[in-house]
Design a protein around this motif. Structure first.
Motif, mmCIF file in Angstrom:
data_model
loop_
_atom_site.group_PDB
_atom_site.id
_atom_site.type_symbol
_atom_site.label_atom_id
_atom_site.label_comp_id
_atom_site.label_asym_id
_atom_site.label_seq_id
_atom_site.Cartn_x
_atom_site.Cartn_y
_atom_site.Cartn_z
ATOM 1 N N LEU A 72 -22.450 31.574 -14.688
ATOM 2 C CA LEU A 72 -22.936 30.491 -13.847
ATOM 3 C C LEU A 72 -24.183 30.965 -13.102
ATOM 4 O O LEU A 72 -24.163 32.025 -12.468
ATOM 5 C CB LEU A 72 -21.840 30.085 -12.858
ATOM 6 C CG LEU A 72 -22.154 28.961 -11.888
ATOM 7 C CD1 LEU A 72 -22.428 27.662 -12.642
ATOM 8 C CD2 LEU A 72 -20.994 28.779 -10.913
ATOM 9 N N HIS A 73 -25.269 30.190 -13.204
ATOM 10 C CA HIS A 73 -26.545 30.547 -12.591
ATOM 11 C C HIS A 73 -27.021 29.435 -11.657
ATOM 12 O O HIS A 73 -26.603 28.281 -11.792
ATOM 13 C CB HIS A 73 -27.624 30.740 -13.673
ATOM 14 C CG HIS A 73 -27.299 31.787 -14.673
ATOM 15 N ND1 HIS A 73 -27.604 33.113 -14.495
ATOM 16 C CD2 HIS A 73 -26.680 31.702 -15.886
ATOM 17 C CE1 HIS A 73 -27.203 33.808 -15.541
ATOM 18 N NE2 HIS A 73 -26.631 32.968 -16.402
ATOM 19 N N GLN A 74 -27.943 29.776 -10.764
ATOM 20 C CA GLN A 74 -28.574 28.773 -9.902
ATOM 21 C C GLN A 74 -29.716 28.074 -10.628
ATOM 22 O O GLN A 74 -30.048 26.935 -10.325
ATOM 23 C CB GLN A 74 -29.106 29.420 -8.627
ATOM 24 C CG GLN A 74 -28.013 29.880 -7.705
ATOM 25 C CD GLN A 74 -28.574 30.504 -6.433
ATOM 26 O OE1 GLN A 74 -29.772 30.720 -6.299
ATOM 27 N NE2 GLN A 74 -27.695 30.802 -5.505
ATOM 28 N N ASN A 75 -30.336 28.773 -11.581
ATOM 29 C CA ASN A 75 -31.485 28.254 -12.320
ATOM 30 C C ASN A 75 -31.366 28.676 -13.784
ATOM 31 O O ASN A 75 -30.615 29.592 -14.102
ATOM 32 C CB ASN A 75 -32.793 28.834 -11.758
ATOM 33 C CG ASN A 75 -32.993 28.484 -10.312
ATOM 34 O OD1 ASN A 75 -33.188 27.329 -9.974
ATOM 35 N ND2 ASN A 75 -32.931 29.492 -9.443
ATOM 36 N N GLU A 76 -32.173 28.040 -14.622
ATOM 37 C CA GLU A 76 -32.204 28.438 -16.028
ATOM 38 C C GLU A 76 -32.682 29.880 -16.147
ATOM 39 O O GLU A 76 -33.561 30.318 -15.412
ATOM 40 C CB GLU A 76 -33.132 27.520 -16.813
ATOM 41 C CG GLU A 76 -33.192 27.855 -18.287
ATOM 42 C CD GLU A 76 -34.048 26.898 -19.079
ATOM 43 O OE1 GLU A 76 -34.079 27.045 -20.313
ATOM 44 O OE2 GLU A 76 -34.684 26.013 -18.488
ATOM 45 N N VAL A 77 -32.085 30.634 -17.060
ATOM 46 C CA VAL A 77 -32.448 32.033 -17.282
ATOM 47 C C VAL A 77 -32.647 32.267 -18.775
ATOM 48 O O VAL A 77 -32.217 31.472 -19.602
ATOM 49 C CB VAL A 77 -31.359 33.007 -16.741
ATOM 50 C CG1 VAL A 77 -31.256 32.903 -15.237
ATOM 51 C CG2 VAL A 77 -30.028 32.743 -17.402
ATOM 52 N N VAL A 78 -33.275 33.382 -19.103
ATOM 53 C CA VAL A 78 -33.406 33.779 -20.500
ATOM 54 C C VAL A 78 -32.074 34.381 -20.943
ATOM 55 O O VAL A 78 -31.274 34.811 -20.106
ATOM 56 C CB VAL A 78 -34.564 34.786 -20.698
ATOM 57 C CG1 VAL A 78 -35.889 34.155 -20.318
ATOM 58 C CG2 VAL A 78 -34.325 36.053 -19.911
ATOM 59 N N PRO A 79 -31.813 34.450 -22.254
ATOM 60 C CA PRO A 79 -30.546 35.040 -22.706
ATOM 61 C C PRO A 79 -30.384 36.486 -22.228
ATOM 62 O O PRO A 79 -31.361 37.223 -22.072
ATOM 63 C CB PRO A 79 -30.658 34.987 -24.239
ATOM 64 C CG PRO A 79 -31.587 33.852 -24.493
ATOM 65 C CD PRO A 79 -32.587 33.901 -23.356
ATOM 66 N N GLU A 80 -29.158 36.859 -21.985
ATOM 67 C CA GLU A 80 -28.798 38.215 -21.573
ATOM 68 C C GLU A 80 -29.304 39.210 -22.626
ATOM 69 O O GLU A 80 -29.312 38.907 -23.823
ATOM 70 C CB GLU A 80 -27.265 38.302 -21.460
ATOM 71 C CG GLU A 80 -26.733 39.645 -21.092
ATOM 72 C CD GLU A 80 -26.844 39.973 -19.621
ATOM 73 O OE1 GLU A 80 -26.592 41.129 -19.276
ATOM 74 O OE2 GLU A 80 -27.177 39.083 -18.822
ATOM 75 N N ALA A 81 -29.707 40.377 -22.191
ATOM 76 C CA ALA A 81 -30.162 41.422 -23.117
ATOM 77 C C ALA A 81 -29.083 41.677 -24.170
ATOM 78 O O ALA A 81 -27.905 41.774 -23.846
ATOM 79 C CB ALA A 81 -30.467 42.705 -22.352
ATOM 80 N N GLY A 82 -29.487 41.755 -25.415
ATOM 81 C CA GLY A 82 -28.552 41.986 -26.512
ATOM 82 C C GLY A 82 -27.977 40.710 -27.108
ATOM 83 O O GLY A 82 -27.202 40.759 -28.058
ATOM 84 N N TYR A 83 -28.345 39.560 -26.558
ATOM 85 C CA TYR A 83 -27.866 38.275 -27.067
ATOM 86 C C TYR A 83 -29.043 37.447 -27.571
ATOM 87 O O TYR A 83 -30.171 37.590 -27.102
ATOM 88 C CB TYR A 83 -27.122 37.495 -25.980
ATOM 89 C CG TYR A 83 -25.735 38.017 -25.733
ATOM 90 C CD1 TYR A 83 -24.641 37.416 -26.334
ATOM 91 C CD2 TYR A 83 -25.513 39.121 -24.926
ATOM 92 C CE1 TYR A 83 -23.356 37.894 -26.130
ATOM 93 C CE2 TYR A 83 -24.235 39.616 -24.711
ATOM 94 C CZ TYR A 83 -23.165 38.986 -25.318
ATOM 95 O OH TYR A 83 -21.903 39.469 -25.116
ATOM 96 N N HIS A 84 -28.760 36.554 -28.522
ATOM 97 C CA HIS A 84 -29.762 35.696 -29.123
ATOM 98 C C HIS A 84 -29.316 34.248 -28.957
ATOM 99 O O HIS A 84 -28.199 33.897 -29.365
ATOM 100 C CB HIS A 84 -29.924 36.010 -30.611
ATOM 101 C CG HIS A 84 -30.195 37.462 -30.857
ATOM 102 N ND1 HIS A 84 -31.465 37.990 -30.830
ATOM 103 C CD2 HIS A 84 -29.368 38.508 -31.088
ATOM 104 C CE1 HIS A 84 -31.403 39.281 -31.049
ATOM 105 N NE2 HIS A 84 -30.137 39.626 -31.214
ATOM 106 N N ALA A 85 -30.168 33.411 -28.384
ATOM 107 C CA ALA A 85 -29.838 32.001 -28.175
ATOM 108 C C ALA A 85 -29.706 31.289 -29.514
ATOM 109 O O ALA A 85 -30.531 31.472 -30.404
ATOM 110 C CB ALA A 85 -30.899 31.335 -27.322
ATOM 111 N N VAL A 86 -28.644 30.476 -29.646
ATOM 112 C CA VAL A 86 -28.459 29.673 -30.850
ATOM 113 C C VAL A 86 -28.532 28.182 -30.542
ATOM 114 O O VAL A 86 -28.398 27.359 -31.439
ATOM 115 C CB VAL A 86 -27.135 30.023 -31.586
ATOM 116 C CG1 VAL A 86 -27.198 31.430 -32.156
ATOM 117 C CG2 VAL A 86 -25.923 29.846 -30.692
ATOM 118 N N GLY A 87 -28.745 27.830 -29.279
ATOM 119 C CA GLY A 87 -28.905 26.426 -28.914
ATOM 120 C C GLY A 87 -28.332 26.122 -27.554
ATOM 121 O O GLY A 87 -27.788 26.996 -26.874
ATOM 122 N N GLY A 88 -28.472 24.863 -27.161
ATOM 123 C CA GLY A 88 -27.979 24.454 -25.854
ATOM 124 C C GLY A 88 -27.802 22.957 -25.767
ATOM 125 O O GLY A 88 -27.917 22.245 -26.763
#
Length: 143
Positions: A72-88
């Motif tokens: 849970l974040h307050q704002n949009e963030v980039v993917p965590e190190a070691g992870y690759h975004a697959v969508g949203g």
């Protein structure tokens, strides 16, 4: 990188090969499961394909386990190190909570009240049923 407000990680066997993220008690508005996609979603539910508990070489070793982390974040963030975004996408979170689980077990985690944006990321994007999944959540309308 901004630190999340809260991260909940669930490591266990997923006997149906899916992790469901939805409002607690949600029984409608589920997406059709498409096994060739990493996840499917509607405004009411997110269904993520994960490694099936019985997807192991030797059943005598027990069941395969998968880690699903919800951040849970307050704002949009980039993917965590070691992870690759697959969508949203977006989820309706009128109560400010989400249930993460399947028919065996669920864990209720906090979310923003209203509409929550999400991003699904995996450790290995080449895997069709990953062992490590991260879902980042932030309030809709923030950057």
């Amino acid at each position: 990188m901004e630190q999340p407000i809260l991260v909940t990680s669930i490591r266990r066997p997923w006997h149906r090969g899916i992790a469901v993220v939805t409002g607690p008690g949600q029984t409608e508005d589920f997406p059709e499961i498409e096994p060739d996609r990493p996840f499917c979603s509607t405004s009411g539910a997110l269904v993520i394909m994960v490694r099936h508990a019985q997807d192991i070489d030797d059943i005598d070793l027990g069941f395969a386990e998968v880690t699903v982390s919800i951040a849970l974040h307050q704002n949009e963030v980039v993917p965590e190190a070691g992870y690759h975004a697959v969508g949203g996408g977006v989820l309706s979170t009128p109560e400010g909570t989400l249930s993460v689980g399947d028919a065996d077990m669920e864990v209720v985690v906090p979310a923003q009240k209203g509409i929550t944006q999400f991003r699904v990321s995996v450790a290995d994007p080449a895997e069709s049923s990953p062992e490590h999944v991260r879902v980042d959540l932030w309030p809709s309308g923030t950057s």
